[in-house]
Write a protein that holds these residues in place. Structure first.
Motif, PDB file in Angstrom:
ATOM      1  N   ILE A   3       0.843  -1.205   0.000  1.00 32.07           N
ATOM      2  CA  ILE A   3       0.000   0.000   0.000  1.00 32.07           C
ATOM      3  C   ILE A   3       0.874   1.250   0.000  1.00 32.07           C
ATOM      4  O   ILE A   3       0.643   2.209  -0.740  1.00 32.07           O
ATOM      5  CB  ILE A   3      -0.951  -0.006   1.213  1.00 32.07           C
ATOM      6  CG1 ILE A   3      -2.044  -1.042   0.976  1.00 32.07           C
ATOM      7  CG2 ILE A   3      -1.570   1.366   1.451  1.00 32.07           C
ATOM      8  CD1 ILE A   3      -2.988  -1.242   2.116  1.00 32.07           C
ATOM      9  N   ARG A   4       1.939   1.212   0.793  1.00 29.54           N
ATOM     10  CA  ARG A   4       2.871   2.336   0.848  1.00 29.54           C
ATOM     11  C   ARG A   4       3.500   2.562  -0.538  1.00 29.54           C
ATOM     12  O   ARG A   4       3.574   3.687  -1.027  1.00 29.54           O
ATOM     13  CB  ARG A   4       3.954   2.020   1.882  1.00 29.54           C
ATOM     14  CG  ARG A   4       4.932   3.129   2.132  1.00 29.54           C
ATOM     15  CD  ARG A   4       5.896   2.693   3.247  1.00 29.54           C
ATOM     16  NE  ARG A   4       6.815   3.748   3.620  1.00 29.54           N
ATOM     17  CZ  ARG A   4       7.926   4.032   2.961  1.00 29.54           C
ATOM     18  NH1 ARG A   4       8.242   3.341   1.881  1.00 29.54           N
ATOM     19  NH2 ARG A   4       8.715   5.000   3.359  1.00 29.54           N
ATOM     20  N   TYR A   5       3.916   1.450  -1.165  1.00 34.10           N
ATOM     21  CA  TYR A   5       4.528   1.530  -2.497  1.00 34.10           C
ATOM     22  C   TYR A   5       3.575   2.179  -3.508  1.00 34.10           C
ATOM     23  O   TYR A   5       3.945   3.075  -4.254  1.00 34.10           O
ATOM     24  CB  TYR A   5       4.916   0.112  -2.940  1.00 34.10           C
ATOM     25  CG  TYR A   5       5.638   0.033  -4.259  1.00 34.10           C
ATOM     26  CD1 TYR A   5       7.008   0.189  -4.328  1.00 34.10           C
ATOM     27  CD2 TYR A   5       4.948  -0.214  -5.436  1.00 34.10           C
ATOM     28  CE1 TYR A   5       7.677   0.107  -5.532  1.00 34.10           C
ATOM     29  CE2 TYR A   5       5.601  -0.300  -6.649  1.00 34.10           C
ATOM     30  CZ  TYR A   5       6.970  -0.144  -6.686  1.00 34.10           C
ATOM     31  OH  TYR A   5       7.625  -0.224  -7.888  1.00 34.10           O
ATOM     32  N   LEU A   6       2.315   1.728  -3.482  1.00 35.80           N
ATOM     33  CA  LEU A   6       1.337   2.264  -4.431  1.00 35.80           C
ATOM     34  C   LEU A   6       1.060   3.744  -4.163  1.00 35.80           C
ATOM     35  O   LEU A   6       0.901   4.536  -5.086  1.00 35.80           O
ATOM     36  CB  LEU A   6       0.033   1.467  -4.357  1.00 35.80           C
ATOM     37  CG  LEU A   6       0.115   0.027  -4.867  1.00 35.80           C
ATOM     38  CD1 LEU A   6      -1.201  -0.703  -4.613  1.00 35.80           C
ATOM     39  CD2 LEU A   6       0.450  -0.010  -6.354  1.00 35.80           C
ATOM     40  N   LEU A   7       1.035   4.111  -2.881  1.00 32.37           N
ATOM     41  CA  LEU A   7       0.752   5.500  -2.527  1.00 32.37           C
ATOM     42  C   LEU A   7       1.852   6.442  -3.007  1.00 32.37           C
ATOM     43  O   LEU A   7       1.615   7.627  -3.224  1.00 32.37           O
ATOM     44  CB  LEU A   7       0.601   5.634  -1.009  1.00 32.37           C
ATOM     45  CG  LEU A   7      -0.750   5.211  -0.430  1.00 32.37           C
ATOM     46  CD1 LEU A   7      -0.669   5.113   1.078  1.00 32.37           C
ATOM     47  CD2 LEU A   7      -1.832   6.202  -0.833  1.00 32.37           C
TER      48      LEU A   7
END
Lengths: 306, 283
Positions: free
Chosen positions: A115-119
């Motif tokens: 999720i962090r990567y996508l954000l």
């Protein structure tokens, strides 16, 4: 006479030898930076005080005539106002949103790395390509935003708000894209700051019955202030000096109302060929750069003395 | 007491999910929009009564075919790759020795030099492009990709030197000193012992520099105006976007093809870049 000359030569040799090898290694990069950053910077100051244009290599001194000319121009004043306004709004929005997002990302939850990567993708994506996608999102006829607004009956069935065709909406569009692209960057910095806050401090505050906002404003934010300074610094710098977003979204339109300093400098200096005035326009970025530079120096100095 | 605490925790959990969902949606929406548009038929795309989120007609590869067969996009990709690789090479040649030297210069001088190098990173290309355009044309490099190859490293060298400095500092100095005692020259010590250890740092520098070259806009727009010589960042917005022609399918296909690999790669190193920046301002 003779007796003093010998040690002096020896001393001079010693000086030559004492130029440490590190400096020789630094020399190529330093020369290159001087040639491609230092020299053009001085040159652009000189341009702004001359009569130079693309067709005419007239380096004669013009005094402050270029500055008087651009200051008398309403498009320039609008561009300056736009640049300041966009930077301030983007700065506030990015700070508020990145604090919220960093607070959320500091929690534990499943799938956090992905999720962090996508954000963070918006910052990693090439700015030109994502701005083009936004240009299509803001399209005059097929804007998906307008489609949603029509379905929600926010606008009538035959209304087509021109996102990039109405001055105020064009500025709002530019702000949206800048916030979208810079938010991940500021979040990573804020996150690095918040995760550096000692856990014990938070727990002690919890024991003392401090609420969420007390903890945020009394403990976390003051402690992350220096690192928040870095986020503010670079957000302001990236927004203030960027040209790609404005040029691709609006090209300064409609009717030159959405120009910023960089895009107007390009328009005047390259498209219209008036290098002297273009340079004078671009130089209005210098005060902000100076503030940022002083800030960096102060931060680094404080770190050294501590 | 416990019941209210549970409700409170549940509420906070839901709030967290809601916040993350909203932020994810806004972050990913433009990418999703590129993808949806790139695979849609024109007749579907330009029908205002259609739901733009759905494929009302079967998806198509026509836009990709158009992009690769009938536009100069493949040419631009090649140009970008060449400019990017050459920029990486020049940047490394300049920044590796500089970063190493900065790491080994101790005391006030080293500190101040490091900060000076970092400060030049803050000077934006939008301030320099006008005089540079004159320099480029006076040495005859207008409309030549060499103009980009020679200027792009100036955007990368300051930050990359800084990044590599931090990296070389983290390597133990005893290693090279042992080699020097054994009679190796400073160069062999650097080349044989430090460089292999610095591969992760160098890789970070390579990714940073290459994506910067893909990303760069204002120099490319100013120095190169011949269509065949453009990089993707300038070719797509100047040659594919035309006020009167609807090309959005192909444009979004190009945006997708360029931005997805670059974003995925750069993102894997994002934390290190940001660390470099915060260290630059705080150390």
């Amino acid at each position: 006479m003779v007796s003093t000359a010998v040690p002096r030569v020896a001393a001079r040799r010693g000086v030559v030898r004492r130029v440490r090898w590190e400096f020789w290694l630094l020399l190529p990069a330093t020369l290159y930076i001087f040639l491609l950053i230092g020299f053009p910077l001085v040159l652009s100051i000189y341009y702004s005080l001359s009569h130079i244009s693309v067709g005419r290599r007239d380096y004669s001194f013009a005094g402050l005539a270029n500055f008087r000319a651009i200051l008398a121009d309403e498009i320039f004043r609008q561009a300056l106002r736009n640049t300041v306004l966009i930077t301030i709004v983007v700065l506030i929005a990015v700070l508020v949103l990145s604090t919220i997002l960093a607070t959320a990302l500091a929690e534990r939850f499943p799938g956090k790395p992905i999720i962090r990567y996508l954000l963070l993708l918006p910052w990693a994506s090439p700015v030109v390509m994502s701005t083009i996608a936004w240009k299509w999102i803001f399209d005059s006829q097929y804007s998906v935003i307008n489609w949603i607004a029509r379905k929600l009956h926010l606008i009538g069935p035959y209304e087509f708000p021109q996102w990039l065709g109405i001055p105020s909406l064009a500025i709002i569009s530019i702000i949206i894209v800048q916030v979208w692209r810079i938010l991940p960057f500021a979040t990573v910095i804020t996150l690095a700051g918040t995760s550096a806050v000692p856990r014990e401090l938070i727990e002690a505050a919890l024991v003392d019955g401090a609420g969420f906002f007390t903890r945020l404003f009394r403990i976390t934010l003051p402690l992350v202030r220096p690192i928040l300074g870095v986020a503010i610094l670079f957000t302001a710098l990236f927004t203030f000096t960027d040209m790609a977003v404005v040029w691709i979204l609006t090209r300064g339109g409609p009717y030159n109302t959405s120009h910023v300093l960089s895009s107007w400098a390009f328009q005047v200096g390259i498209v219209a060929g008036d290098l002297a005035q273009g340079a004078a326009i671009a130089l209005f970025m210098l005060p902000v750069l100076a503030i940022v530079a002083v800030w960096v120096l102060r931060l680094s100095h404080r770190e050294v003395t501590e | 007491m416990t019941a209210t605490a549970d409700i409170r925790r549940l509420f906070l959990r839901l709030l967290l999910v809601a916040i993350l969902a909203i932020f994810l949606a806004q972050a990913l929406f433009p990418f999703a929009w590129m993808a949806i548009t790139a695979f849609k038929r024109d007749s579907d795309l330009y029908n205002p009564t259609n739901n733009p989120f759905l494929f009302n007609e079967p998806p198509t590869l026509a836009h990709f075919r158009l992009l690769f067969k009938e536009t100069k996009f493949p040419r631009w990709i090649v140009n970008t790759a060449w400019v990017g690789l050459a920029t990486v090479l020049i940047t490394l040649v300049l920044a590796l020795p500089a970063g190493y030297a900065l790491a080994r210069l101790r005391g006030r001088v080293g500190q101040n030099l490091g900060i000076a190098v970092f400060l030049t990173y803050l000077i934006p290309p939008t301030l320099l492009f006008l005089p540079l355009s004159q320099i480029v044309s006076s040495i005859g490099l207008q409309d030549n990709t060499w103009s980009l190859v020679l200027t792009y490293p100036s955007l990368a060298v300051p930050f990359v030197s800084w990044l590599l400095m931090g990296f070389f500092r983290s390597l133990p100095q005893e290693l090279e000193e042992a080699a020097l005692v054994d009679g190796a020259t400073r160069f062999t010590a650097f080349w044989r012992i430090l460089l292999p250890l610095a591969v992760p740092g160098i890789l970070t520098a390579v990714i940073f520099t290459f994506t910067l070259a893909v990303n760069e806009f204002i120099y490319a727009l100013t120095f190169v105006s011949i269509s065949d010589l453009k990089t993707v960042s300038v070719g797509v917005p100047t040659d594919l976007i035309r006020g009167d022609v609807f090309f959005w399918g192909a444009i979004m296909a190009s945006a997708l093809v360029v931005s997805l690999p670059v974003a995925l790669l750069y993102n894997a190193f994002l934390d290190r870049f940001v660390e470099g920046l915060t260290a630059g301002a705080l150390r």
